[in-house]
Write a protein that holds these residues in place. Structure first.
Motif, PDB file in Angstrom:
ATOM      1  N   LYS A  91      78.541  73.117 -32.942  1.00  0.00           N
ATOM      2  CA  LYS A  91      78.757  73.136 -31.481  1.00  0.00           C
ATOM      3  C   LYS A  91      77.461  72.865 -30.719  1.00  0.00           C
ATOM      4  CE  LYS A  91      82.878  75.958 -31.115  1.00  0.00           C
ATOM      5  NZ  LYS A  91      83.491  77.141 -30.528  1.00  0.00           N
ATOM      6  N   VAL A  94      76.497  69.160 -31.095  1.00  0.00           N
ATOM      7  CA  VAL A  94      77.250  68.266 -30.210  1.00  0.00           C
ATOM      8  C   VAL A  94      76.671  68.318 -28.804  1.00  0.00           C
ATOM      9  CG1 VAL A  94      79.507  67.911 -29.125  1.00  0.00           C
ATOM     10  CG2 VAL A  94      79.364  68.345 -31.587  1.00  0.00           C
ATOM     11  N   LEU A  95      76.366  69.515 -28.305  1.00  0.00           N
ATOM     12  CA  LEU A  95      75.770  69.641 -26.962  1.00  0.00           C
ATOM     13  C   LEU A  95      74.413  68.947 -26.877  1.00  0.00           C
ATOM     14  CD1 LEU A  95      76.625  73.342 -26.037  1.00  0.00           C
ATOM     15  CD2 LEU A  95      77.547  71.265 -25.006  1.00  0.00           C
ATOM     16  N   ALA A  97      73.384  66.487 -28.791  1.00  0.00           N
ATOM     17  CA  ALA A  97      73.609  65.036 -28.895  1.00  0.00           C
ATOM     18  C   ALA A  97      74.040  64.461 -27.555  1.00  0.00           C
ATOM     19  CB  ALA A  97      74.644  64.737 -29.976  1.00  0.00           C
ATOM     20  N   TRP A  98      74.972  65.120 -26.881  1.00  0.00           N
ATOM     21  CA  TRP A  98      75.411  64.627 -25.576  1.00  0.00           C
ATOM     22  C   TRP A  98      74.280  64.691 -24.552  1.00  0.00           C
ATOM     23  CZ3 TRP A  98      78.904  61.372 -24.440  1.00  0.00           C
ATOM     24  CH2 TRP A  98      80.040  61.263 -25.229  1.00  0.00           C
ATOM     25  N   GLY A  99      73.479  65.720 -24.620  1.00  0.00           N
ATOM     26  CA  GLY A  99      72.323  65.808 -23.726  1.00  0.00           C
ATOM     27  C   GLY A  99      71.361  64.652 -23.945  1.00  0.00           C
ATOM     28  N   VAL A 101      72.177  61.695 -25.230  1.00  0.00           N
ATOM     29  CA  VAL A 101      72.853  60.470 -24.767  1.00  0.00           C
ATOM     30  C   VAL A 101      72.690  60.332 -23.258  1.00  0.00           C
ATOM     31  CG1 VAL A 101      75.121  59.421 -24.419  1.00  0.00           C
ATOM     32  CG2 VAL A 101      74.492  60.292 -26.671  1.00  0.00           C
ATOM     33  N   ILE A 102      72.916  61.420 -22.524  1.00  0.00           N
ATOM     34  CA  ILE A 102      72.771  61.374 -21.057  1.00  0.00           C
ATOM     35  C   ILE A 102      71.329  61.065 -20.669  1.00  0.00           C
ATOM     36  CG2 ILE A 102      72.859  62.812 -18.969  1.00  0.00           C
ATOM     37  CD1 ILE A 102      75.353  64.174 -20.298  1.00  0.00           C
TER      38      ILE A 102
END
Length: 122
Positions: A91, A94-95, A97-99, A101-102
């Motif tokens: 979990k 994933v957070l 990774a998205w951070g 990406v942004i």
């Protein structure tokens, strides 16, 4: 791309990987140079006065640096980093990774806007 290529050829010698990563890095640098000139009409770097240059966009020496840097990444940095990443709970991973990406998207957007503004002033 370097990591993907090294995983694609796991049993190849260091010399093979060095040549592969040198060529890939050189092509990447050449294409980035072309893209910058074609899209903005700007030349970000000019290697035409250097020895062993490739149409003034990169050099054989740069290719060697790409190869050496690529080897350091795929043979030393990536395996250690991969082990650290494997320790991150799913979990949180994933957070993170998205951070990232942004962050990369924002950074890319700012780079494009700044380059366009620079081209307009130039």
């Amino acid at each position: 791309l370097f990591i993907f290529l090294s995983l694609k050829f796991p049993n190849k010698s260091l010399i093979f990987l060095f040549v592969l990563l040198s060529v890939v890095g050189c092509i990447y640098e050449y294409l980035c140079s072309c893209l910058g000139e074609w899209t903005y009409g700007l030349v970000s770097w000019d290697c035409s006065n250097m020895i062993l240059n490739i149409q003034g966009r990169t050099t054989v020496i740069n290719a060697i640096v790409w190869g050496l840097g690529g080897l350091v990444i795929v043979k030393f940095a990536y395996p250690r980093l991969s082990r650290l990443i494997d320790r991150i709970p799913h979990k949180k991973g994933v957070l993170i990774a998205w951070g990232l990406v942004i962050f990369i998207l924002c950074s890319s957007f700012i780079t494009v806007v700044a380059t366009q503004r620079y081209a307009e002033r130039h």
